[in-house]
Every structure is written in structure tokens, then in C-alpha cells.
Design an enzyme around this catalytic site. Structure first.
Site, mmCIF file in Angstrom:
data_model
loop_
_atom_site.group_PDB
_atom_site.id
_atom_site.type_symbol
_atom_site.label_atom_id
_atom_site.label_comp_id
_atom_site.label_asym_id
_atom_site.label_seq_id
_atom_site.Cartn_x
_atom_site.Cartn_y
_atom_site.Cartn_z
ATOM 1 N N ASP A 22 0.902 -1.152 0.000
ATOM 2 C CA ASP A 22 0.000 0.000 0.000
ATOM 3 C C ASP A 22 0.937 1.197 0.000
ATOM 4 O O ASP A 22 1.602 1.467 1.011
ATOM 5 C CB ASP A 22 -0.881 0.010 1.251
ATOM 6 N N HIS A 23 1.028 1.887 -1.132
ATOM 7 C CA HIS A 23 2.106 2.879 -1.245
ATOM 8 C C HIS A 23 1.961 4.003 -0.219
ATOM 9 O O HIS A 23 2.936 4.673 0.107
ATOM 10 C CB HIS A 23 2.237 3.402 -2.679
ATOM 11 N N HIS A 73 -5.891 2.837 1.489
ATOM 12 C CA HIS A 73 -5.186 4.012 2.001
ATOM 13 C C HIS A 73 -5.893 4.682 3.191
ATOM 14 O O HIS A 73 -5.266 4.995 4.196
ATOM 15 C CB HIS A 73 -5.013 5.065 0.897
#
Ligand code: BG6
Length: 514
Positions: free
Chosen positions: A201-202, A264
Site C-alpha cells: 500500500d504505497h 489508504h
């Protein structure tokens, strides 16, 4: 992660271990992610001497391409997308010499055989066996087949907990609902140990997101007030000014809840609300995030109407730029019901947060690109300054600005100089760029470096992914069953639909306009 400590150079943080050698294989090497994010991130790591001494980066995709052609394409990608451009020609040349290309299908044995020959050859020429990182940047329906093929060819054998040399990074989306996520976890666990699986999950790689934990747990002053006694509510915003760009086809299926909330926004919620972990290691941090997520009260189907708002953008403008509505974007159906904005109200059923609402919102084509976590504290209990009604006194707000204008601020009331006793808001402000200059690493740099070093703290564990789907599924299901009547209901370039303001007004609150 190594069984033999001799294999690694230990870095100053003790836990981090840089292997002498690593082969990073990217599945989906001709795709957008590879050129926009992955290769530029690896180049920047090379620039900062953060990569192992012996390195090979293998692009794997279906089209025919020579190593040279792949290098040329990646050179252009770095020039266009790296945060430093192609800063250092000598470093580029050294890095380019580590780039290779292998052609193959994703669900056919032949390509994997060629890949195995390549990787075995690299292994044979290494003094110590290099770590193997496999990055799955393919369409999501290929994650299962690729993992199974990696196992079947012996490229990524199952390795006991904590000793894995072969690691697999899996991009989002991890499933499209709880059932498909469970099924994918099962397929992955059939062939790999959980310790070898790095679900990315960046957001977790962003400096400002990592700073949430440091801010909370490296400072003593905030902890005593970080709870239901002092916090009125929390607002988490991830507003984007861009539309769906070239991804209309994907977005039609995904919508904002799958695209932004399931991953996010719920990650931001966890970092903001979780209890202190017992240590800064993968399981301790992920245990606390998991515990928190499991204490978030799911919005029941009958509560969706009062606790969730959906929206879709119509035509509008930002500045002078006229913008099309969602239904006019390419790849989007003319009467599409896809949700491009959502606002959700959650409660966390634990001692710390009982009764404190967490309002989460995210949308495309909003007035401004801004992601932030705002902790709004309660108003003072009694007003001493008669010239002001109590509700004119601004509550203290602590804002963790994730992007852009990264930083942290705390607003408070002051008395401006003068004979009158008036109250006016000001803020204490910390700005990343002023404090540290520009040039922070990008999320993908941090996450790739962590995976190469075998540190999964900033990656998502199987139980978290499933718990996140369990929270978002009921909302998606209710919305799928009752098609929206009022879409589009917000103009591109605005702050979202009026119903989202009403959600707050019903609670006597309002959204921040950052
Ligand atoms: C991605 C979503 O995960 O995150 C995109 O698929 C979105 O739709 C992006 O634009 C936002 O990321 P960032 O880092 O720009 O906030």
C-alpha cells in the site's frame, strides 16, 4: 531474515539488513507502474547507494524485447518520471547494466523456465545466494497464477517463517471484496509462508504517513490527550484534483471505496487511532493495526443511508480549466453509477475512542489535491471572554498534512495586541521542506528498499486486508443494490456533494476546507 547472519551487512538501525545480492523480477514490466514508479525508484536507490552490491533487475512481460531495448525504454522512463530526473549519467550506466528482460506469458510454464535459467545463472555466480524479490505489477487476476507458477518452478519455494530469501510483492487491489481477498490469501498461503508475502500500500511508504507513528509515539505530550476525553472528532481527507485519467475501465469496476478507502484511508485511520505497539517490528505494528481495524464498527446496511454519502462528479472547472464530468471520461459508461466520491462516518468501539466519530472522505476531481488527518479537540468547557460566543471560539486542531505541503500544524486561540479582549486563531507549524529541504524519498523507494532488506513492517498482512474488506463490503453492496438517482451530484473542482456537508451538519460539525 537470513538463517546465516554472515550473509548480511548490518546497518545502523540494527534490524535492517542489506543483502549482498538481490534479484528483483518485475512481472508486468511493460506496464505503467514499472516505468512511472518502480524503475525510477530503483534508480534513485542506486543513486543513494542503497542497493545491494550485486544486483539484477529483470523485467518480465509478454512482448518480445531485447535487454538493450528494455534498457532504452527504462532510460526514458527515469528521465521522465524519476524525482531526480536522470541526475547522474555514471550511476545510470552502472544501474542500466543490471537491467535484463525476459519474455514470457504469465500463466505458461515456458517463460518461467527461461526466468529460472536466468536467475539460477545469477545465483551460481554469486558468493552468497542473493535475495529474490518478485514484484507483481500485473493485472490483479494474474496474482494467483503468477504466485503458483513461481512456486511450481521452484523460483519461490516456501521458506520457514523469518528465513525467507524469496519474497513476493503484491500490488493492490488485493481482491475485489472479502470473498475474493480470502480466496487469494488462500492461494498465496498454499504455496508461500506469510512472511514471504509483501502486500503493498504505497501510502505506508510516504514519509508523512510513517511520521504519524513517530509523532504519536516519540512525543509524550500528545498521548494523554489522544482519546475520547479530549478529542471531539477526527477528519481524514484524501482529495484528488485529478479525474480518472486513462484508467476509466479500471475505475468503472473499482469506484472510490475499493480504490481509496479499503486500503489508504483505513490505513491512515489505523495509524491515527491504534494503541502503541510493543515494539517497532512487523508483527508488533501489524498486530496493533489489526486490533484497531477489528474494533471499527461496521456500518450496517440499514445505516448506510445515514453514515455514508456517495457522489460522482459532473462537468466543472478548476481555475480556468474546464473539466468533463465522470460520465464523459474515456472508458466510462454514459450512465455509469460508479462512485467517485465517498464520505463515511465510523466509530471505533474501544476504550480510547468510544463515542468519537471518525469522518473519512475521498474523491476525484475535487477542488484541491490534499491528504490530511485532522484531530479536532473539544472546545473549552466555559467561556471567559464575553465578547465571543463559545461557538465562535475555534477548537484546537492538530493537522498531520500528508501531502502536498507536508507538515504538521496545531491551531490555537491567541489574543491579538490591543485594548480589547478578543480571541483569534493562529497555528504552530512544522513544514517538511523548510525543516529538511526537498528530496525526500518516494514511497516506492522506501518500500522496495524495505522488501529487499526483508522488513515487512510497512506492508499489509493477510488479516488486515480481510478486515478492511469486511468494513467496506456492506457499503459497496448497499450502493450496488440501489442505483443513485442524483448522479452526477458534485461539480468537478468542488468539495463534493451537498449530502456530505449535511452528514456533518446533522452532527453539528463541518468539513475542513484545507
Ligand atoms: C492509487 C489509486 O492507489 O492511489 C489512484 O488507485 C489514486 O486512483 C492514487 O490516484 C493516489 O495516490 P497519491 O500517492 O497520489 O495520493
Amino acid at each position: 531474515m537470513a538463517s546465516d547472519g554472515q550473509e548480511y551487512l548490518h546497518q545502523s538501525l540494527g534490524q535492517l539488513k542489506k543483502p549482498h545480492g538481490c534479484i528483483v523480477t518485475i512481472f508486468g514490466a511493460s506496464g505503467d507502474l514499472t516505468k512511472r514508479k518502480l524503475i525510477p525508484a530503483l534508480y534513485n536507490l542506486a543513486l543513494e547507494k542503497k542497493l545491494p552490491e550485486r544486483l539484477a533487475v529483470v523485467g518480465y512481460a509478454r512482448s518480445e524485447m531485447s535487454h538493450e531495448a528494455f534498457r532504452d525504454k527504462m532510460r526514458e522512463a527515469v528521465q521522465e518520471f524519476s524525482r531526480t530526473g536522470l541526475k547522474d549519467q555514471a550511476v545510470w550506466e552502472q544501474f542500466a547494466a543490471t537491467l535484463y528482460y525476459v519474455r514470457g506469458g504469465y500463466d505458461e510454464a515456458d517463460g518461467y523456465q527461461s526466468l529460472k535459467e536466468f536467475i539460477d545463472g545469477f545465483d551460481r555466480n554469486s558468493r552468497v545466494p542473493p535475495a529474490r524479490v518478485f514484484y507483481l505489477a500485473t493485472p490483479p487476476d494474474l496474482y494467483g497464477p503468477v504466485v503458483e507458477r513461481l512456486s511450481a518452478t521452484g523460483l519461490a519455494p516456501r521458506e520457514a517463517d523469518g528465513e525467507g530469501r524469496a519474497r513476493v510483492i503484491i500490488e493492490k487491489p488485493f481482491g475485489t471484496d472479502l470473498q475474493t481477498a480470502r480466496e487469494l490469501n488462500r492461494r498465496v498461503h498454499d504455496v508461500l509462508d506469510e512472511s514471504q508475502v509483501y502486500r503493498i500500500d504505497h501510502y505506508l511508504g510516504k514519509e508523512t504517513v510513517q511520521n504519524i507513528m513517530v509523532f504519536r509515539f516519540a512525543n509524550a505530550v500528545f498521548e494523554p490527550i489522544w482519546n475520547r476525553r479530549y478529542v471531539d472528532h477526527v477528519q481524514i481527507t484524501a482529495a484528488e484534483s485529478v479525474g480518472v485519467e486513462t484508467r476509466g475501465g479500471y475505475y468503472e469496476e473499482a469506484g472510490v471505496v475499493r480504490d481509496m478507502f479499503q486500503n489508504h484511508l483505513l490505513q491512515l485511520l489505523c495509524l491515527t487511532a491504534m494503541e502503541p505497539p510493543v515494539g517497532f517490528n512487523p508483527d508488533a505494528v501489524r498486530d496493533e493495526k489489526g486490533k484497531l481495524l477489528k474494533s471499527v464498527r461496521a456500518i450496517a446496511p440499514e445505516e448506510v443511508a445515514s453514515s455514508a454519502v456517495r457522489g460522482q462528479y459532473g462537468p466543472g472547472q478548476i481555475g480556468d480549466q474546464k473539466l468533463p464530468g465522470y460520465r464523459q471520461e474515456s472508458g466510462v459508461h454514459k450512465t455509469s453509477p460508479t462512485v467517485s466520491y465517498a464520505a463515511l462516518k465510523f466509530y471505533v468501539d474501544n476504550w480510547r475512542w468510544e463515542g468519537v466519530p471518525f469522518y473519512l472522505r475521498s474523491g476525484k476531481r475535487m477542488a484541491k489535491r490534499v491528504t490530511e488527518v485532522a484531530i479536532q479537540f473539544k472546545r473549552p468547557p466555559l467561556l471567559l471572554f464575553k465578547s465571543h460566543a463559545l461557538d465562535n471560539v475555534n477548537p484546537n486542531v492538530l493537522v498531520m498534512r500528508i501531502q502536498p505541503d507536508e507538515g504538521v500544524s496545531l491551531t490555537f486561540e491567541v489574543k491579538p495586541p490591543g485594548s480589547e479582549m478578543v480571541v483569534s486563531p493562529l497555528s504552530l507549524d512544522f513544514n517538511y521542506e523548510e525543516a529538511f529541504g526537498s528530496g525526500s524519498p518516494e514511497a516506492y523507494e522506501t518500500l522496495l528498499e524495505d522488501c529487499i532488506e526483508g522488513d515487512s513492517t510497512l506492508f499489509t498482512r493477510h488479516d488486515w486486508v480481510e478486515a478492511a474488506w469486511a468494513l467496506t463490503d456492506p457499503i459497496i453492496q448497499v450502493w450496488n443494490l440501489s442505483k443513485p438517482k442524483s448522479f452526477p451530484n458534485y461539480a468537478a473542482g468542488s468539495w463534493g456533494p451537498a449530502e456530505a456537508d449535511e452528514l456533518m451538519q446533522r452532527d453539528g460539525r463541518r468539513w475542513r476546507k484545507p
